[in-house]
Scaffold this motif. Structure first.
Motif, PDB file in Angstrom:
ATOM      1  N   PHE A 146     -24.097  -9.727  -9.922  1.00 57.25           N
ATOM      2  CA  PHE A 146     -24.843 -10.923 -10.310  1.00 57.25           C
ATOM      3  C   PHE A 146     -24.640 -12.000  -9.255  1.00 57.25           C
ATOM      4  O   PHE A 146     -23.777 -11.871  -8.388  1.00 57.25           O
ATOM      5  CB  PHE A 146     -24.406 -11.433 -11.691  1.00 57.25           C
TER       6      PHE A 146
ATOM      7  N   ASN B 205     -23.303 -15.491  -8.612  1.00 57.17           N
ATOM      8  CA  ASN B 205     -22.440 -16.425  -9.329  1.00 57.17           C
ATOM      9  C   ASN B 205     -22.911 -17.861  -9.133  1.00 57.17           C
ATOM     10  O   ASN B 205     -23.899 -18.114  -8.437  1.00 57.17           O
ATOM     11  CB  ASN B 205     -20.969 -16.233  -8.922  1.00 57.17           C
ATOM     12  N   ASP B 206     -22.213 -18.806  -9.733  1.00 53.31           N
ATOM     13  CA  ASP B 206     -22.691 -20.187  -9.712  1.00 53.31           C
ATOM     14  C   ASP B 206     -22.623 -20.825  -8.331  1.00 53.31           C
ATOM     15  O   ASP B 206     -23.218 -21.871  -8.103  1.00 53.31           O
ATOM     16  CB  ASP B 206     -21.910 -21.016 -10.729  1.00 53.31           C
ATOM     17  N   ALA B 207     -21.901 -20.176  -7.414  1.00 49.31           N
ATOM     18  CA  ALA B 207     -21.892 -20.692  -6.050  1.00 49.31           C
ATOM     19  C   ALA B 207     -23.075 -20.146  -5.254  1.00 49.31           C
ATOM     20  O   ALA B 207     -23.266 -20.502  -4.097  1.00 49.31           O
ATOM     21  CB  ALA B 207     -20.590 -20.325  -5.352  1.00 49.31           C
ATOM     22  N   GLY B 208     -23.849 -19.244  -5.895  1.00 53.07           N
ATOM     23  CA  GLY B 208     -25.014 -18.678  -5.219  1.00 53.07           C
ATOM     24  C   GLY B 208     -24.694 -17.433  -4.416  1.00 53.07           C
ATOM     25  O   GLY B 208     -25.480 -17.017  -3.576  1.00 53.07           O
TER      26      GLY B 208
ATOM     27  N   ASP C 248     -32.192  -9.142 -18.091  1.00 45.25           N
ATOM     28  CA  ASP C 248     -32.076 -10.349 -18.904  1.00 45.25           C
ATOM     29  C   ASP C 248     -33.321 -10.543 -19.772  1.00 45.25           C
ATOM     30  O   ASP C 248     -33.231 -10.953 -20.925  1.00 45.25           O
ATOM     31  CB  ASP C 248     -31.874 -11.553 -17.991  1.00 45.25           C
TER      32      ASP C 248
ATOM     33  N   PRO D  69     -20.693  -7.581 -23.280  1.00 45.90           N
ATOM     34  CA  PRO D  69     -20.380  -9.020 -23.292  1.00 45.90           C
ATOM     35  C   PRO D  69     -21.459  -9.867 -23.951  1.00 45.90           C
ATOM     36  O   PRO D  69     -21.146 -10.889 -24.579  1.00 45.90           O
ATOM     37  CB  PRO D  69     -20.261  -9.368 -21.800  1.00 45.90           C
TER      38      PRO D  69
ATOM     39  N   GLU E  31     -20.731 -12.256 -27.274  1.00 44.00           N
ATOM     40  CA  GLU E  31     -20.854 -13.708 -27.186  1.00 44.00           C
ATOM     41  C   GLU E  31     -22.062 -14.253 -27.942  1.00 44.00           C
ATOM     42  O   GLU E  31     -22.399 -15.430 -27.814  1.00 44.00           O
ATOM     43  CB  GLU E  31     -20.943 -14.128 -25.708  1.00 44.00           C
TER      44      GLU E  31
ATOM     45  N   THR F 133     -24.239 -27.077  -9.020  1.00 42.81           N
ATOM     46  CA  THR F 133     -23.595 -25.859  -8.510  1.00 42.81           C
ATOM     47  C   THR F 133     -24.291 -25.419  -7.229  1.00 42.81           C
ATOM     48  O   THR F 133     -25.416 -25.842  -6.944  1.00 42.81           O
ATOM     49  CB  THR F 133     -23.693 -24.718  -9.534  1.00 42.81           C
TER      50      THR F 133
ATOM     51  N   LYS G 134     -25.639 -22.714  -6.669  1.00 45.72           N
ATOM     52  CA  LYS G 134     -26.872 -22.018  -7.007  1.00 45.72           C
ATOM     53  C   LYS G 134     -28.019 -23.006  -7.233  1.00 45.72           C
ATOM     54  O   LYS G 134     -29.155 -22.752  -6.839  1.00 45.72           O
ATOM     55  CB  LYS G 134     -26.618 -21.240  -8.295  1.00 45.72           C
TER      56      LYS G 134
ATOM     57  N   GLY H 162     -32.293 -17.556 -16.852  1.00 48.59           N
ATOM     58  CA  GLY H 162     -31.870 -16.432 -17.680  1.00 48.59           C
ATOM     59  C   GLY H 162     -30.562 -16.718 -18.388  1.00 48.59           C
ATOM     60  O   GLY H 162     -29.760 -17.518 -17.910  1.00 48.59           O
ATOM     61  N   SER H 163     -30.356 -16.088 -19.534  1.00 51.74           N
ATOM     62  CA  SER H 163     -29.131 -16.375 -20.289  1.00 51.74           C
ATOM     63  C   SER H 163     -27.911 -15.904 -19.500  1.00 51.74           C
ATOM     64  O   SER H 163     -27.969 -14.910 -18.786  1.00 51.74           O
ATOM     65  CB  SER H 163     -29.185 -15.700 -21.652  1.00 51.74           C
TER      66      SER H 163
ATOM     67  N   THR I 196     -23.752 -15.031 -19.568  1.00 48.13           N
ATOM     68  CA  THR I 196     -22.554 -14.766 -20.355  1.00 48.13           C
ATOM     69  C   THR I 196     -21.372 -15.478 -19.709  1.00 48.13           C
ATOM     70  O   THR I 196     -21.518 -16.151 -18.709  1.00 48.13           O
ATOM     71  CB  THR I 196     -22.258 -13.257 -20.389  1.00 48.13           C
ATOM     72  N   SER I 197     -20.203 -15.299 -20.281  1.00 44.78           N
ATOM     73  CA  SER I 197     -19.040 -16.007 -19.748  1.00 44.78           C
ATOM     74  C   SER I 197     -18.544 -15.400 -18.442  1.00 44.78           C
ATOM     75  O   SER I 197     -17.534 -15.839 -17.898  1.00 44.78           O
ATOM     76  CB  SER I 197     -17.913 -16.031 -20.776  1.00 44.78           C
ATOM     77  N   ALA I 198     -19.245 -14.377 -17.933  1.00 43.89           N
ATOM     78  CA  ALA I 198     -18.938 -13.914 -16.582  1.00 43.89           C
ATOM     79  C   ALA I 198     -19.264 -15.021 -15.582  1.00 43.89           C
ATOM     80  O   ALA I 198     -18.771 -15.024 -14.465  1.00 43.89           O
ATOM     81  CB  ALA I 198     -19.742 -12.658 -16.254  1.00 43.89           C
ATOM     82  N   PHE I 199     -20.117 -15.958 -15.996  1.00 46.21           N
ATOM     83  CA  PHE I 199     -20.487 -17.080 -15.144  1.00 46.21           C
ATOM     84  C   PHE I 199     -19.640 -18.299 -15.511  1.00 46.21           C
ATOM     85  O   PHE I 199     -19.110 -18.382 -16.612  1.00 46.21           O
ATOM     86  CB  PHE I 199     -21.970 -17.422 -15.335  1.00 46.21           C
ATOM     87  N   THR I 200     -19.552 -19.252 -14.587  1.00 46.89           N
ATOM     88  CA  THR I 200     -18.750 -20.445 -14.837  1.00 46.89           C
ATOM     89  C   THR I 200     -19.426 -21.345 -15.874  1.00 46.89           C
ATOM     90  O   THR I 200     -18.759 -22.050 -16.617  1.00 46.89           O
ATOM     91  CB  THR I 200     -18.573 -21.244 -13.528  1.00 46.89           C
ATOM     92  N   TYR I 201     -20.757 -21.328 -15.890  1.00 51.17           N
ATOM     93  CA  TYR I 201     -21.480 -22.202 -16.816  1.00 51.17           C
ATOM     94  C   TYR I 201     -22.364 -21.349 -17.737  1.00 51.17           C
ATOM     95  O   TYR I 201     -23.554 -21.204 -17.484  1.00 51.17           O
ATOM     96  CB  TYR I 201     -22.356 -23.204 -16.048  1.00 51.17           C
TER      97      TYR I 201
END
Lengths: 244, 298
Positions: free
Chosen positions: A40, A42-45, A156, A179, A183, B23, B25, B233-234, B236-241
């Motif tokens: 995936f 991540n939030d840092a791109g 997704d 997961p 969740e 972020t 991203k 897209g949704s 999960t907690s694999a992501f920071t946010y």
């Protein structure tokens, strides 16, 4: 002093040459970047996930310089074949159909089950409307099962389709779904039995690229032998995940 | 980004949102708006140049050149954009690599097509596989610009061809009576006057070009549509946010962006039209612009 400078210069030059030499063999690793926890953004791109960590380790063991590239799942095989990148490392199960077009390394994840996820327990998985990602083994399985298949470009979107009622259930890799189900605060649940489709997951390479395939085969074997692959699988997919 | 963003799990409300929207991203998402604007600003003049060349070729007295000009507009206008995009970009890329392969590796003995594989020697790769990622992205972007320019150039050629024909014949006859050569009359009399006839059609094209920019996504360029889908897209907690499916909000933002862009374009085009038709007794003057709009619409 002069000798020291010369030595330093020589070192710098050889380092530069080594760098140039290694640059000539940059391997471009193609992944989807939309299938957590396999891969995936991540939030840092950046590309992240099990396959990022695995791929970096394999490249280190095979002494290759690797660069990560993302590509839509739908066109991931055509773009490998036409040479936009050199490997597919995107949770791709080894199937005979795919093996006709590209080659696979040995498995780096053992054959893991797929599962249905729905909003309620009373879903007819063989007669209802089932969502799956385009060009996956799950999509093929649903098409053959007698259910009505609706396909989406990303995994997704298949989950979103179940949430908004467009599909009764979704069929996908259980490791991807777990997961999400955990969740969802009880909104989503596994229904029916797990199904085992296809074999394990391997890296895809061009059929003409046997040298690269052998390098990665050796690297995967060495990670299997020293147990680091199993450790990595447990880290990303949980303690219950199937290992080698 | 901000000092309070070190532990996102403890944040709530606006603080969480401020961290979420800054972020790495999201920064890539904001930059991709720049990608779209660059595409528009580069493609428009290139497409106009293609269109001008096409229109000139279509008017040529030299038959093969005329066929080329007419054939170009007919073929490209007759093929769906998406089909052309999917075909042309791959064909162009493989064509370039094939030519480089021929020049750089004359001793290469293995066939280029091996079953499904398209294999050229490493030195012929475009760009080289050792090139940094931004080179690959720029190359992909350049291919997209060329494809956009060819497609929209064909439409522009048709519009300009119509604009040239709309210049009153008497103007050209007068120019010839004054002793101007055909070339002089074209550049000094026709070209300055044709813009006013062509502008409504070109304005239309500009609007269509703006709306066609999401085709970048189809070509694998990480544009605003790609990032909106990826970010929305949704998670999960694999992501920071982690968050649920927010695609609706992201696509709404795109909608607002495109509406703003087209609205600003409309205002600018109207002003330009008013200035060009100032004091001219053409059909483009006053409210006639709308009529011409329909007449020359593609």
């Amino acid at each position: 002093m002069k000798k020291l400078v010369l030595t330093a210069a020589a070192l710098a030059m050889s380092a530069g040459m080594a760098l140039a030499g290694s640059h000539a063999t940059t391997v471009r690793m193609g992944t989807e970047g939309a299938y957590p926890p396999y891969n995936f953004i991540n939030d840092a791109g950046e590309v992240d996930g099990f396959e990022r960590e695995l791929g970096d380790e394999l490249c280190k063991r095979a002494e290759l310089t690797c660069e990560w590239v993302t590509n839509d799942w739908d066109s991931i095989i055509p773009n490998l074949v036409s040479g936009n990148y050199d490997t597919i490392i995107a949770g791709m199960s080894i199937t005979p159909e795919r093996d006709e077009v590209i080659d696979f390394t040995q498995e780096y994840i053992p054959g893991s089950p797929s599962a249905y996820v729905a909003l309620s327990d009373d879903v007819d998985t063989t007669g209802g409307v089932i969502a799956a990602q385009t060009a996956t083994i799950q999509a093929g399985y649903v098409a053959d099962s007698g259910a009505t298949l609706v396909e989406f470009a990303t995994a997704d979107e298949t989950i979103a389709a179940v949430r908004n009622g467009e599909a009764d259930a979704v069929l996908a890799d259980k490791d991807f779904l777990a997961p999400i189900v955990a969740e969802s605060n009880g909104e989503l649940k596994f229904v029916g039995d797990d199904v085992v489709i296809g074999g394990g997951v391997g890296m895809g390479v061009r059929e003409s690229d046997t040298e690269l395939k052998e390098k990665f085969n050796a690297a995967i074997q060495s990670m299997k032998d020293d147990g680091s692959l199993n450790a990595l699988i447990r880290k990303w997919f949980g303690e219950d995940a199937q290992t080698f | 980004m901000f000092s309070w963003c070190t532990d996102p799990d403890t944040l709530e409300g606006l603080a969480w949102l401020s961290c979420y929207l800054t972020t790495g991203k999201h920064m890539a998402f904001y930059r991709s708006f720049g990608t779209v604007m660059v595409l528009l600003l580069v493609t428009a003049p290139v497409a106009l140049a293609f269109g001008f060349a096409g229109a000139m070729a279509a008017r040529s007295h030299f038959a093969p050149l005329r066929w080329l000009g007419k054939g170009y507009t007919a073929v490209v206008r007759g093929v769906p954009d998406i089909a052309f995009f999917l075909f042309f970009v791959i064909a162009l890329d493989q064509g370039i690599e094939y030519l480089r392969h021929r020049i750089k590796c004359p001793d290469w003995s293995e066939p280029i097509r091996q079953g499904n594989d398209f294999v050229v020697c490493p030195a012929a790769k475009m760009p080289l596989s050792s090139a940094p990622q931004w080179v690959h992205e720029t190359y992909g972007f350049a291919l997209a610009v060329i494809t956009f320019a060819i497609v929209f150039g064909a439409f522009a050629a048709n519009v300009l061809y119509g604009g040239m024909r709309a210049v009153p014949r008497a103007q050209m006859e007068t120019a010839e009576a004054y002793g101007m050569s055909r070339r002089q009359a074209f550049w000094r009399i026709m070209v300055p006057q044709m813009w006013v006839y062509a502008l409504p059609g070109l304005g239309n094209l500009w609007m269509i070009l703006i709306k066609a920019t999401p085709l970048l996504f189809l070509l694998g360029v990480e544009d605003i549509v790609y990032w909106a889908r990826e970010l929305g897209g949704s998670k999960t907690s694999a992501f920071t946010y982690p968050h649920p499916d927010w695609r609706l909000y992201y696509f709404l933002a795109l909608l607002v962006f495109y509406l703003l862009l087209t609205r600003v374009s409309e205002i600018v085009l109207d002003r330009l039209m008013a200035r060009l038709t100032h004091g001219q007794a053409t059909s483009g003057a006053k409210s006639g612009g709308r009529a011409a709009d329909k007449g020359l619409a593609i």
